[in-house]
Each structure stands twice: as structure tokens, then as C-alpha cells.
Design an enzyme around this catalytic site. Structure first.
Site, PDB file in Angstrom:
ATOM      1  N   HIS A   1       0.834  -1.210   0.000  1.00 27.77           N
ATOM      2  CA  HIS A   1       0.000   0.000   0.000  1.00 27.77           C
ATOM      3  C   HIS A   1       0.868   1.259   0.000  1.00 27.77           C
ATOM      4  O   HIS A   1       1.446   1.633   1.018  1.00 27.77           O
ATOM      5  CB  HIS A   1      -0.933  -0.005   1.223  1.00 27.77           C
TER       6      HIS A   1
ATOM      7  N   ASN B   1      -4.868   4.182   7.319  1.00 26.18           N
ATOM      8  CA  ASN B   1      -6.259   4.551   7.100  1.00 26.18           C
ATOM      9  C   ASN B   1      -7.176   4.161   8.251  1.00 26.18           C
ATOM     10  O   ASN B   1      -8.245   4.743   8.407  1.00 26.18           O
ATOM     11  CB  ASN B   1      -6.757   3.967   5.779  1.00 26.18           C
TER      12      ASN B   1
END
Length: 293
Positions: free
Chosen positions: A142, A192
Site C-alpha cells: 500500500h 487509514n
């Protein structure tokens, strides 16, 4: 053993995909960039060229390095063009069904030893890996946005990811000049899991009338020393992506504190997705952004 990553495939030429292709090419990897249409690939290549030119102007790379890096990137008009890639990174929209379909179409053409990675910012690596023919060769990689500027990459292994795959991808990230952090395969991982609920809470603050767009962003910039306000950041990320991540958190952790703000849902339903559509919490169609509430 002895497997080496030399050619990288990137699926998706949008802001994340072209950023990943950019840093891979700068680091010396041959890159095949794929998307749904030739036009989208060409737009991605133009963005890469523009971003590399800015790096040259800031003396971050040389003009020779820019030319050499661009020469390493080729347009992959279809998934068959990724057949000889050593590592393919999927950077499509944050939708699990879309990603699973891509992997199901890619696996039959990718060489048996080829590694698979997803740039998902929230979806289960284990579930995505299960849709492939090589879950042991599948990993979450990511990248942060914008990829050329941000140092961090979250590495996430699924339950089946083997040590060789993980170590190869860790070395790959290091060669890109990035710093990796290892996250467990829980919804939204680390960044996140912390960041998006803060953004969602800022949207609730707007929704409940506690403050205006300008007041909320100014408060967090000057009161918490954030480089940009949470609503400005939401527009930069894309409100559809913000909503997708909050839905993954809400459904995956079954906790009401992750419920997406109804105002976020309304903006997405209106097609006001932030910078990419020129309207979100700010209107970007004029000379300078103007708050929409």
C-alpha cells in the site's frame, strides 16, 4: 530461490498507478502500465512525464534520468502484455469485486512464478488472495498518495503469503527508496484505520453545524499543525475512496463509530468526489478553491 524482480506490471494508470509506475521506473525497473483504455494509459504517461519534469526542475533527478525512466515504461494495452512480469501491482479503484475480477483475468496469463500485489488501502489481503491461483505469492503493498513524494509503504501479508514473497516485496520497496512498515491484515491496516475516522469525524463536524469547511480546516491546520485540513485532504484522496474505506471499516469491524457520515454519502451520490471531479468540500473550478458549505 534466486527469483529476482526486474519487470513490474502496474494495473491502473490513475493517480496511484501512474505514481507507482513513476517510482519503479526511476528505480531502474522496466514497467508495463495497463488500464481499461489506450486513452487512460496515455493520460497516465503524460502525468508521469509532467511529474518527472517537475522533479528535474527541482534538481531531484537529472534530465538524463527522466529520459531513461520514461523509456523504461511501456503501454500494456491488455492483460496479456503483463505475462512476463515478475511482479504485478494492482492499483484499480477501491472496490473488491473490481479487484477480484482483475486477478481472475490476470492469473491465467501471468507466468507461474510471477508475484501479485494489491495497492488496496483497506480491503482484506487474504480475501483478495483467495481469488487468485497463487495466494502464497500475493501481498498487500500500500503506497501513500502522492507516490513520488511520500516515503511510506505499508506491507500486508495475507494468511497464505509465504516468506519468500514477503521478503522479495520488502526488498523491492527498499530499492524504490521507500520505507516499509508491516501491518496486520485488519480492515484499513494502520494509516487509514487512524486517518479516515478522523476525516469522517471532520465531516460529521460539518454535518452537525459545529463549523464551516473553512473553520474546520483552519482549526486543524493551525491547532493541530496538520499540513492540510481534513476536508481538503478528503478532496485530495477522493470522497468515493474515503467512503469505500469507511464502509470497509464499518462492515469489517462491526462498530458504529465507523459509520460513514451521511453528508459524505450525499456528496458521493452527487458525484462531488473532490479534486478529480472539480467539486467536493471545495469547488475547484475557479482560480482558487472555494468552500461549498
Amino acid at each position: 530461490m534466486g527469483f529476482e524482480i526486474k519487470r513490474v506490471g502496474v494495473i491502473g494508470a490513475g493517480q496511484m498507478g501512474n505514481g507507482i509506475a513513476h517510482v519503479c521506473a526511476i528505480a531502474g525497473y522496466d514497467v508495463s502500465l495497463n488500464d481499461m483504455s489506450t486513452e487512460r494509459i496515455q493520460l497516465g504517461l503524460a502525468t508521469i512525464n509532467g511529474n518527472m519534469t517537475r522533479q528535474v526542475n527541482k534538481n531531484l533527478i537529472t534530465e538524463d534520468a527522466r529520459v531513461a525512466a520514461l523509456a523504461r515504461i511501456t503501454a500494456a494495452e491488455n492483460l496479456d502484455a503483463l505475462a512476463d512480469c515478475d511482479l504485478v501491482i494492482e492499483a484499480a479503484t477501491e472496490n473488491e469485486q473490481v479487484k477480484r475480477k482483475i486477478f481472475q483475468q490476470l492469473c491465467p496469463v501471468l507466468k507461474p512464478e510471477g508475484l501479485l500485489a494489491t495497492n488496496t488501502s483497506s480491503i482484506s489481503i487474504t480475501r483478495l488472495a483467495a481469488s487468485t491461483d497463487r495466494p502464497e505469492k500475493f501481498v498487500g503493498v500500500h503506497f501513500m498518495n502522492p507516490v513520488p513524494l511520500m516515503q511510506l509503504v505499508e506491507l500486508v501479508r495475507g494468511i497464505a503469503t509465504d516468506d519468500v514473497t514477503f521478503d522479495l516485496c520488502k526488498g523491492f520497496v527498499q530499492k524504490l527508496g521507500k520505507i516499509s512498515t508491516v501491518a496486520e491484515d485488519f480492515p484499513a491496516f494502520i494509516v487509514n484505520r487512524i486517518l479516515l475516522p478522523m476525516i469522517n469525524e471532520a465531516i460529521y463536524t460539518l454535518y452537525e453545524g459545529v463549523g464551516s469547511v473553512d473553520a474546520i480546516d483552519t482549526a486543524m491546520r493551525l491547532g493541530a499543525n496538520h499540513p492540510m485540513g481534513p476536508l481538503q485532504l478528503a478532496d485530495f484522496i477522493g470522497l468515493d475512496t474515503c467512503l469505500s474505506i469507511m464502509q470497509v471499516l464499518y462492515e469489517g469491524l462491526a462498530d458504529s463509530k465507523y459509520r460513514p457520515c451521511p453528508l459524505l454519502v450525499k456528496y458521493v451520490e452527487a458525484g462531488w468526489l473532490g479534486r478529480k471531479t472539480q467539486r467536493g468540500f471545495y469547488d475547484y473550478r475557479g482560480e482558487k478553491p472555494v468552500p461549498t458549505r
